[in-house]
Motif scaffolding. Structure first.
Motif, mmCIF file in Angstrom:
data_model
loop_
_atom_site.group_PDB
_atom_site.id
_atom_site.type_symbol
_atom_site.label_atom_id
_atom_site.label_comp_id
_atom_site.label_asym_id
_atom_site.label_seq_id
_atom_site.Cartn_x
_atom_site.Cartn_y
_atom_site.Cartn_z
ATOM 1 N N LEU A 268 0.875 -1.172 0.000
ATOM 2 C CA LEU A 268 0.000 0.000 0.000
ATOM 3 C C LEU A 268 0.911 1.221 0.000
ATOM 4 O O LEU A 268 1.549 1.534 1.002
ATOM 5 N N CYS A 269 1.000 1.877 -1.137
ATOM 6 C CA CYS A 269 1.916 3.009 -1.260
ATOM 7 C C CYS A 269 1.149 4.323 -1.278
ATOM 8 O O CYS A 269 0.301 4.549 -2.147
ATOM 9 N N LYS B 228 0.536 13.941 -2.242
ATOM 10 C CA LYS B 228 -0.781 13.959 -2.869
ATOM 11 C C LYS B 228 -1.922 13.769 -1.876
ATOM 12 O O LYS B 228 -3.073 14.134 -2.163
ATOM 13 N N ASP B 229 -1.631 13.184 -0.714
ATOM 14 C CA ASP B 229 -2.683 12.711 0.188
ATOM 15 C C ASP B 229 -3.580 13.824 0.700
ATOM 16 O O ASP B 229 -3.106 14.846 1.200
ATOM 17 N N GLY B 230 -4.891 13.605 0.577
ATOM 18 C CA GLY B 230 -5.888 14.513 1.132
ATOM 19 C C GLY B 230 -6.050 15.818 0.401
ATOM 20 O O GLY B 230 -6.764 16.709 0.856
ATOM 21 N N LYS B 231 -5.416 15.951 -0.766
ATOM 22 C CA LYS B 231 -5.464 17.227 -1.492
ATOM 23 C C LYS B 231 -6.358 17.202 -2.725
ATOM 24 O O LYS B 231 -6.617 18.250 -3.322
ATOM 25 N N LEU B 232 -6.784 16.001 -3.128
ATOM 26 C CA LEU B 232 -7.616 15.853 -4.330
ATOM 27 C C LEU B 232 -6.937 16.457 -5.558
ATOM 28 O O LEU B 232 -7.585 17.027 -6.434
ATOM 29 N N GLY B 233 -5.612 16.325 -5.607
ATOM 30 C CA GLY B 233 -4.873 16.924 -6.716
ATOM 31 C C GLY B 233 -4.364 15.944 -7.746
ATOM 32 O O GLY B 233 -3.545 16.301 -8.593
ATOM 33 N N GLY B 234 -4.842 14.711 -7.671
ATOM 34 C CA GLY B 234 -4.375 13.695 -8.608
ATOM 35 C C GLY B 234 -3.453 12.700 -7.928
ATOM 36 O O GLY B 234 -2.822 12.998 -6.906
ATOM 37 N N ALA B 235 -3.390 11.492 -8.475
ATOM 38 C CA ALA B 235 -2.591 10.412 -7.896
ATOM 39 C C ALA B 235 -1.114 10.552 -8.251
ATOM 40 O O ALA B 235 -0.753 11.232 -9.214
ATOM 41 N N GLY B 236 -0.280 9.870 -7.463
ATOM 42 C CA GLY B 236 1.173 9.934 -7.669
ATOM 43 C C GLY B 236 1.642 8.965 -8.738
ATOM 44 O O GLY B 236 2.399 8.029 -8.456
ATOM 45 N N ILE B 237 1.227 9.198 -9.966
ATOM 46 C CA ILE B 237 1.523 8.288 -11.074
ATOM 47 C C ILE B 237 3.021 8.046 -11.226
ATOM 48 O O ILE B 237 3.470 6.909 -11.415
ATOM 49 N N GLU B 238 3.806 9.095 -11.156
ATOM 50 C CA GLU B 238 5.256 8.973 -11.358
ATOM 51 C C GLU B 238 5.881 8.029 -10.336
ATOM 52 O O GLU B 238 6.717 7.181 -10.681
ATOM 53 N N LEU B 239 5.479 8.150 -9.081
ATOM 54 C CA LEU B 239 6.006 7.278 -8.026
ATOM 55 C C LEU B 239 5.627 5.825 -8.282
ATOM 56 O O LEU B 239 6.467 4.923 -8.187
ATOM 57 N N TYR B 240 4.377 5.595 -8.627
ATOM 58 C CA TYR B 240 3.918 4.223 -8.846
ATOM 59 C C TYR B 240 4.580 3.606 -10.082
ATOM 60 O O TYR B 240 4.883 2.409 -10.087
ATOM 61 N N GLU B 241 4.813 4.415 -11.084
ATOM 62 C CA GLU B 241 5.512 3.908 -12.267
ATOM 63 C C GLU B 241 6.926 3.455 -11.916
ATOM 64 O O GLU B 241 7.402 2.421 -12.400
ATOM 65 N N LEU C 4 0.396 -3.754 -6.242
ATOM 66 C CA LEU C 4 0.486 -2.380 -5.743
ATOM 67 C C LEU C 4 -0.895 -1.769 -5.539
ATOM 68 O O LEU C 4 -1.715 -1.750 -6.447
ATOM 69 N N ILE C 5 -1.105 -1.280 -4.326
ATOM 70 C CA ILE C 5 -2.323 -0.550 -3.989
ATOM 71 C C ILE C 5 -1.940 0.924 -3.882
ATOM 72 O O ILE C 5 -1.125 1.296 -3.032
ATOM 73 N N ALA C 6 -2.513 1.738 -4.750
ATOM 74 C CA ALA C 6 -2.190 3.165 -4.771
ATOM 75 C C ALA C 6 -3.086 3.928 -3.794
ATOM 76 O O ALA C 6 -4.275 3.642 -3.679
ATOM 77 N N SER D 287 -8.844 12.011 -7.235
ATOM 78 C CA SER D 287 -9.882 13.037 -7.157
ATOM 79 C C SER D 287 -10.986 12.873 -8.189
ATOM 80 O O SER D 287 -11.968 13.616 -8.171
ATOM 81 N N SER D 288 -10.831 11.931 -9.111
ATOM 82 C CA SER D 288 -11.817 11.761 -10.176
ATOM 83 C C SER D 288 -11.662 10.381 -10.802
ATOM 84 O O SER D 288 -10.652 9.701 -10.587
ATOM 85 N N MET D 289 -12.643 10.005 -11.593
ATOM 86 C CA MET D 289 -12.533 8.742 -12.308
ATOM 87 C C MET D 289 -11.417 8.790 -13.344
ATOM 88 O O MET D 289 -10.868 7.763 -13.724
ATOM 89 N N LYS D 290 -11.049 9.985 -13.786
ATOM 90 C CA LYS D 290 -9.915 10.118 -14.699
ATOM 91 C C LYS D 290 -8.629 9.647 -14.025
ATOM 92 O O LYS D 290 -7.796 8.971 -14.638
ATOM 93 N N ASP D 291 -8.465 10.000 -12.741
ATOM 94 C CA ASP D 291 -7.299 9.530 -11.991
ATOM 95 C C ASP D 291 -7.310 8.008 -11.889
ATOM 96 O O ASP D 291 -6.272 7.362 -11.997
ATOM 97 N N VAL D 292 -8.491 7.441 -11.660
ATOM 98 C CA VAL D 292 -8.632 5.986 -11.583
ATOM 99 C C VAL D 292 -8.208 5.354 -12.904
ATOM 100 O O VAL D 292 -7.478 4.354 -12.939
ATOM 101 N N GLU D 293 -8.635 5.945 -13.996
ATOM 102 C CA GLU D 293 -8.280 5.422 -15.318
ATOM 103 C C GLU D 293 -6.770 5.476 -15.543
ATOM 104 O O GLU D 293 -6.184 4.549 -16.123
ATOM 105 N N GLU D 294 -6.136 6.563 -15.092
ATOM 106 C CA GLU D 294 -4.683 6.691 -15.256
ATOM 107 C C GLU D 294 -3.949 5.617 -14.456
ATOM 108 O O GLU D 294 -2.958 5.052 -14.918
ATOM 109 N N LEU D 295 -4.431 5.338 -13.260
ATOM 110 C CA LEU D 295 -3.817 4.295 -12.445
ATOM 111 C C LEU D 295 -4.005 2.923 -13.079
ATOM 112 O O LEU D 295 -3.108 2.075 -13.055
#
Length: 249
Positions: A169-170, A175-188, A199-201, A206-214
């Protein structure tokens, strides 16, 4: 990829913290029972529950939480103050599906080897234990994000893998609690280093778009909390996404 709704509990109240800061608390006018009932009625299978009191070694919430968790058929991923092998076993015996370990795994070099021997004798480590890695600018943080570990991020991942722990669980603290988008770069970076980890992100979705990116970078699942309470992602959207994910498996 599966969406796991998050519920953080502080003093038996549903809350969210900003960047893990107990001084930056948002309390929501909904109970844990009501949230679980909502998710369960919408067909959600997993839920992520964090005992914020337990994270400070205050277990006054635990009986309250256990009484509610025992009544649900949902699979609960649980964290907060898990600092002994006995506590992990107690939680598993209480019906917790996955136990999250964090600070103790980092500060006590014997903890994960002992946990591996105790838990993995009967089942795979990653099926019952999730290793939490809270990261700020690629530095591992612990003890409520107040302390920094000298262990390099990828070295720590390798240590866990060698002991049989494959599910992480990373949380990207930036990013946490800010609704500013997920940490894609870190997870990559994590997935480039070890493509086979589960990996659990967590943090910033903040949106379904973020979910799609993950989903595009092949994380196993993502934890979503504040975005639900703030109306950025609906329970109906979570239901539809998770149903489609199950169909695709």
């Amino acid at each position: 990829m599966y969406i796991i709704p998050a519920i953080d509990i502080l003093d038996k109240k549903v809350v969210r913290l900003r960047e893990g800061d107990y001084e930056q608390v948002t309390q929501y006018e909904v109970t844990l029972e009501e949230m679980i009932e909502k998710y369960q009625s919408q067909g959600t299978q997993y839920i992520h529950v964090i005992d914020l009191n337990g994270a400070k070694s205050d277990f006054t919430n635990q009986e309250y939480l256990f009484n509610i968790i025992r009544k649900t058929d949902m699979k609960v991923q649980y964290g907060g103050g898990v600092r002994s092998i006995e506590k992990v076993q107690e939680l598993i015996d209480a019906g917790i599906h996955r136990v999250i370990v964090g600070t103790q795994a980092i500060t006590n070099p014997d903890f994960l080897p002992q946990l591996s021997k105790a838990i993995c004798g009967s089942s795979k480590c990653s099926d019952r234990v999730v290793v939490a890695i809270d990261v700020l600018d690629e530095v591992i943080k612990y003890s409520g994000w107040m302390e920094s570990s000298p262990i390099k991020l990828m070295d720590y991942v390798d240590k866990c893998l060698n002991l049989g722990f494959f599910r992480f669980l990373c949380t990207d603290i930036n990013k946490d609690g800010k609704l500013g988008g997920a940490g894609i770069e870190l997870y990559e970076k994590l997935l480039d280093h070890s493509p086979f980890i589960k990996l659990i992100a967590s943090g910033g979705v903040s949106s379904m778009k973020d979910v799609e990116e993950l989903s595009k970078i092949k994380v196993e699942s993502c934890v979503v909390g504040k975005a639900i309470y703030e109306g950025k992602i609906s329970i109906e959207e979570i239901k539809n996404w998770n149903l489609q994910s199950l169909i695709s498996i």
